[in-house]
Design a protein around this motif. Structure first.
Motif, PDB file in Angstrom:
ATOM      1  N   SER A  86      45.803  36.109  30.880  1.00 34.72           N
ATOM      2  CA  SER A  86      46.140  37.018  29.708  1.00 34.72           C
ATOM      3  C   SER A  86      45.778  36.281  28.516  1.00 34.72           C
ATOM      4  CB  SER A  86      47.906  37.781  29.951  1.00 34.72           C
ATOM      5  OG  SER A  86      48.342  38.298  30.617  1.00 34.72           O
ATOM      6  N   HIS A  87      46.361  37.081  27.473  1.00 40.78           N
ATOM      7  CA  HIS A  87      46.386  36.696  25.839  1.00 40.78           C
ATOM      8  C   HIS A  87      45.145  35.830  25.769  1.00 40.78           C
ATOM      9  CE1 HIS A  87      49.736  38.147  24.381  1.00 40.78           C
ATOM     10  NE2 HIS A  87      50.537  37.561  26.398  1.00 40.78           N
ATOM     11  N   ASN A  88      43.599  36.514  26.146  1.00 39.03           N
ATOM     12  CA  ASN A  88      42.476  35.519  26.157  1.00 39.03           C
ATOM     13  C   ASN A  88      41.514  35.825  25.191  1.00 39.03           C
ATOM     14  OD1 ASN A  88      42.188  33.161  27.268  1.00 39.03           O
ATOM     15  ND2 ASN A  88      43.755  34.036  29.067  1.00 39.03           N
ATOM     16  N   TRP A  89      40.168  35.899  25.508  1.00 42.99           N
ATOM     17  CA  TRP A  89      38.945  36.692  24.574  1.00 42.99           C
ATOM     18  C   TRP A  89      37.944  37.674  25.651  1.00 42.99           C
ATOM     19  CZ3 TRP A  89      40.081  37.366  19.375  1.00 42.99           C
ATOM     20  CH2 TRP A  89      40.408  36.414  18.459  1.00 42.99           C
ATOM     21  N   LEU A  90      38.597  38.007  26.830  1.00 37.63           N
ATOM     22  CA  LEU A  90      37.598  38.388  28.113  1.00 37.63           C
ATOM     23  C   LEU A  90      37.186  39.676  27.653  1.00 37.63           C
ATOM     24  CD1 LEU A  90      39.370  36.837  31.333  1.00 37.63           C
ATOM     25  CD2 LEU A  90      37.655  35.920  29.907  1.00 37.63           C
ATOM     26  N   LYS A  91      35.838  40.260  27.643  1.00 36.84           N
ATOM     27  CA  LYS A  91      35.870  41.252  27.506  1.00 36.84           C
ATOM     28  C   LYS A  91      35.684  42.113  28.100  1.00 36.84           C
ATOM     29  CE  LYS A  91      32.372  39.604  23.508  1.00 36.84           C
ATOM     30  NZ  LYS A  91      31.215  39.255  23.634  1.00 36.84           N
ATOM     31  N   ASN A  92      35.754  41.804  30.077  1.00 41.69           N
ATOM     32  CA  ASN A  92      35.506  42.490  31.218  1.00 41.69           C
ATOM     33  C   ASN A  92      36.415  41.409  32.239  1.00 41.69           C
ATOM     34  OD1 ASN A  92      33.303  40.730  30.735  1.00 41.69           O
ATOM     35  ND2 ASN A  92      33.757  40.629  33.016  1.00 41.69           N
ATOM     36  N   VAL A  93      36.668  42.103  33.305  1.00 43.11           N
ATOM     37  CA  VAL A  93      37.531  41.782  34.351  1.00 43.11           C
ATOM     38  C   VAL A  93      36.721  41.034  35.198  1.00 43.11           C
ATOM     39  CG1 VAL A  93      39.139  42.222  36.379  1.00 43.11           C
ATOM     40  CG2 VAL A  93      39.011  43.979  34.258  1.00 43.11           C
ATOM     41  N   PRO A  94      37.044  39.799  35.140  1.00 42.69           N
ATOM     42  CA  PRO A  94      36.201  38.512  35.352  1.00 42.69           C
ATOM     43  C   PRO A  94      35.826  39.231  36.903  1.00 42.69           C
ATOM     44  CG  PRO A  94      37.850  37.189  35.145  1.00 42.69           C
ATOM     45  CD  PRO A  94      38.778  39.058  34.989  1.00 42.69           C
ATOM     46  N   ALA A  95      34.330  39.250  37.150  1.00 44.49           N
ATOM     47  CA  ALA A  95      33.576  39.796  38.958  1.00 44.49           C
ATOM     48  C   ALA A  95      34.216  38.924  39.934  1.00 44.49           C
ATOM     49  CB  ALA A  95      32.147  39.932  38.577  1.00 44.49           C
ATOM     50  N   HIS A  96      33.543  39.067  40.976  1.00 43.11           N
ATOM     51  CA  HIS A  96      33.875  38.709  42.095  1.00 43.11           C
ATOM     52  C   HIS A  96      35.669  37.737  41.938  1.00 43.11           C
ATOM     53  CE1 HIS A  96      29.923  39.909  43.730  1.00 43.11           C
ATOM     54  NE2 HIS A  96      29.513  39.244  42.193  1.00 43.11           N
ATOM     55  N   LEU A  97      36.372  38.722  41.734  1.00 42.13           N
ATOM     56  CA  LEU A  97      37.524  37.980  41.748  1.00 42.13           C
ATOM     57  C   LEU A  97      38.138  37.590  43.267  1.00 42.13           C
ATOM     58  CD1 LEU A  97      39.912  39.191  39.556  1.00 42.13           C
ATOM     59  CD2 LEU A  97      38.860  37.183  39.127  1.00 42.13           C
ATOM     60  N   PRO A  98      38.634  36.772  43.764  1.00 43.90           N
ATOM     61  CA  PRO A  98      39.070  36.720  45.204  1.00 43.90           C
ATOM     62  C   PRO A  98      39.642  38.181  46.120  1.00 43.90           C
ATOM     63  CG  PRO A  98      40.771  35.471  44.501  1.00 43.90           C
ATOM     64  CD  PRO A  98      39.575  35.728  42.982  1.00 43.90           C
ATOM     65  N   LYS A  99      39.498  38.752  47.051  1.00 41.00           N
ATOM     66  CA  LYS A  99      40.114  39.568  47.735  1.00 41.00           C
ATOM     67  C   LYS A  99      41.372  39.461  48.258  1.00 41.00           C
ATOM     68  CE  LYS A  99      35.954  41.471  48.959  1.00 41.00           C
ATOM     69  NZ  LYS A  99      34.516  39.881  48.630  1.00 41.00           N
ATOM     70  N   SER A 100      42.004  37.766  48.286  1.00 47.11           N
ATOM     71  CA  SER A 100      43.428  37.501  48.636  1.00 47.11           C
ATOM     72  C   SER A 100      44.462  37.658  47.193  1.00 47.11           C
ATOM     73  CB  SER A 100      43.447  36.239  48.915  1.00 47.11           C
ATOM     74  OG  SER A 100      43.141  35.170  47.871  1.00 47.11           O
ATOM     75  N   LEU A 101      44.048  38.656  45.961  1.00 43.14           N
ATOM     76  CA  LEU A 101      44.980  38.486  45.071  1.00 43.14           C
ATOM     77  C   LEU A 101      45.741  39.403  45.361  1.00 43.14           C
ATOM     78  CD1 LEU A 101      42.672  38.339  41.904  1.00 43.14           C
ATOM     79  CD2 LEU A 101      44.613  37.119  42.367  1.00 43.14           C
ATOM     80  N   TRP A 102      47.776  39.460  44.823  1.00 42.05           N
ATOM     81  CA  TRP A 102      48.647  40.537  45.323  1.00 42.05           C
ATOM     82  C   TRP A 102      48.980  40.389  43.752  1.00 42.05           C
ATOM     83  CZ3 TRP A 102      52.046  37.494  48.789  1.00 42.05           C
ATOM     84  CH2 TRP A 102      52.061  38.190  49.909  1.00 42.05           C
ATOM     85  N   GLU A 103      48.404  39.625  42.589  1.00 43.34           N
ATOM     86  CA  GLU A 103      49.450  40.585  41.582  1.00 43.34           C
ATOM     87  C   GLU A 103      47.677  39.468  40.572  1.00 43.34           C
ATOM     88  OE1 GLU A 103      52.793  38.479  40.665  1.00 43.34           O
ATOM     89  OE2 GLU A 103      53.781  39.691  42.048  1.00 43.34           O
ATOM     90  N   LEU A 104      47.358  40.792  40.014  1.00 51.88           N
ATOM     91  CA  LEU A 104      46.504  40.539  38.748  1.00 51.88           C
ATOM     92  C   LEU A 104      46.827  40.665  37.344  1.00 51.88           C
ATOM     93  CD1 LEU A 104      43.922  39.282  37.272  1.00 51.88           C
ATOM     94  CD2 LEU A 104      42.654  41.545  38.139  1.00 51.88           C
ATOM     95  N   TYR A 105      47.041  39.762  36.174  1.00 51.92           N
ATOM     96  CA  TYR A 105      47.441  40.412  34.926  1.00 51.92           C
ATOM     97  C   TYR A 105      46.489  40.010  34.031  1.00 51.92           C
ATOM     98  CZ  TYR A 105      51.917  39.855  37.324  1.00 51.92           C
ATOM     99  OH  TYR A 105      53.389  39.755  38.017  1.00 51.92           O
ATOM    100  N   ALA A 106      45.674  40.757  33.053  1.00 48.02           N
ATOM    101  CA  ALA A 106      45.261  40.905  32.218  1.00 48.02           C
ATOM    102  C   ALA A 106      45.281  41.398  31.108  1.00 48.02           C
ATOM    103  CB  ALA A 106      43.686  41.433  32.732  1.00 48.02           C
TER     104      ALA A 106
END
Length: 423
Positions: A86-106
């Motif tokens: 959160s609170h960055n300058w990202l223009k998209n959700v990062p590609a190829h995130l690990p499949k083990s994620l439970w929580e993603l805050y962007a």
């Protein structure tokens, strides 16, 4: 030989002591805990990932930095459960995130589109927060995100409620957008949804049956929407649904305005007064019409030494309240011959003088009104009629009583004797 072994042991000892300190298992710009598997690198003005992060991280906080692109940089963290970017300058959700994620805050980035590949393989994801971005379109693939329970897309630029939301989802926050429509079937599968936030949008109505399948819904927010309260073609559905749902509705539509469809489908109201209720007024009006249209009682006809009175049609009495029967008059034996039926019978009803006058028999000589019951016998002199207990009987008119049959027979004999004498 022994000298070489001693040098080798010394070198190994130096490596074991100084290499971890030089390389750093926990980056110097971050804070680590839990055997260095929980790493917090927030608020460091980072533009690239810090060196020294372990591959077996379970928690990584990269919020409040200056990241612009993190594509393919987080794939190696195969044990990662929680990622906060959160609170960055990202223009998209990062590609190829690990499949083990439970929580993603962007939250609070510059993300404009939520692509289908951003969440296509996140079978374990339970929380997805992409709020406070510039998302105009969220593309979700059917039957993906099967473990997702919480979806936050609030404070974006969405115009349509996203379709293909996972069927197991429990909380959806779509507030503070530009939502104005819900496509058919969008919410049909969300039978586990408990909280739905739609406030601060552009809804003017809700399509028919849009909320019918939300059987587990507990809370819904609808305030701060430009509802079309004056359009009785599109607004009635949401108004009826709000009245019938068991969920807690915050900001019910048109709560401070009259409903245009109320005149077509009025709610049943219990009468509270004698004349104040429209139901009673309508009944009284119907009674007056029925009394005016009721046929008059038939005249008494004399056949074979008996007086018979035809029955009054039921329609003349059903619309009026029944009266308690008055005291019966005593039966008096006739001077001669068997007992005969009473000459008249009238129906006594409550109402005004005009209504009672319409029920009076239309005969040449008016007769004295009696109670509903038929009295047997032919009394020669009727006693004075007692006052009715209801206090609504007609006032008796001063009319001569009908002569009895015996008196007429006696008069006939006198006439015959007089004629004989004259002859």
């Amino acid at each position: 030989m022994e000298y070489q072994i001693l040098n080798t042991s010394t070198c190994l000892l130096v490596l074991l002591v100084f290499i971890p300190t030089g390389l750093g298992i926990c980056p110097s710009s971050c804070k680590c805990s839990g055997n260095d598997r929980n790493v917090d690198c927030s608020g460091r003005n980072l533009t690239v990932l810090p060196q020294g992060l372990q591959d077996n991280l379970t928690y990584l906080n990269l919020s409040f930095n200056q990241f612009v692109d993190l594509d393919h940089q987080l794939t190696r963290f195969t044990n990662l459960r929680t990622l906060d970017i959160s609170h960055n300058w990202l223009k998209n959700v990062p590609a190829h995130l690990p499949k083990s994620l439970w929580e993603l805050y962007a939250t609070n980035n510059n993300i404009k589109v939520l692509q289908k590949l951003d969440t296509a393989y996140q079978w374990n994801l339970r929380v997805l927060d992409v709020s406070r971005n510039m998302v105009e379109r969220a593309v979700l693939i059917n039957n993906t995100l099967s473990s997702l329970k919480f979806l936050n897309l609030s404070s974006n630029k969405l115009w349509t409620v996203p379709t293909n939301m996972p069927y197991n989802i429990e909380t959806v926050d779509l507030s503070n957008n530009f939502l104005s429509q819900i496509l058919p079937g969008t919410l049909v599968r969300l039978q586990h949804l408990t909280s739905l936030y739609l406030h601060n949008n552009k809804f003017s109505y809700i399509p028919d049956k849009a909320f019918d399948q939300l059987s587990q819904l507990q809370v819904i927010t609808l305030y701060n929407n430009p509802w079309s309260c004056g359009d009785n073609q599109i607004i009635p559905y949401v108004l009826r649904w709000v009245q019938g749902t068991g969920a807690r509705v915050l900001g019910a539509p048109c709560a401070d305005q009259p409903w245009p469809w109320a005149s077509t489908t009025p709610a049943l109201a219990q009468p509270t007064g004698l004349d104040s209720s429209p139901m009673i007024k309508g009944t009284k009006a119907a009674d007056r019409e029925a009394s005016a249209a009721a046929p008059e009682p038939t005249k008494v006809t004399k056949t074979h030494k008996q007086f018979k009175a035809k029955e009054v049609p039921p329609s003349g009495t059903q619309s009026h309240p029944a009266l308690s029967p008055g005291p019966r008059w005593p039966s008096l034996p006739s001077p001669a011959g068997p007992q005969e039926a009473a000459a008249t019978r009238t129906v006594l009803v409550q109402g005004s003088a005009e209504g009672n006058a319409s029920l009076a028999p239309a005969t040449g000589s008016s007769t004295t009104p009696m109670t509903l019951s038929i009295t047997s016998g032919m009394p020669t002199n009727y006693p004075k009629m007692p006052q009715s207990t209801t206090g609504t009987l007609r006032q008796e008119e001063a009319t001569p009583s009908v002569p009895s049959r015996a008196s007429r027979w006696h008069a006939g004999l006198l006439c015959l004797a007089l004629l004989h004498a004259l002859a």
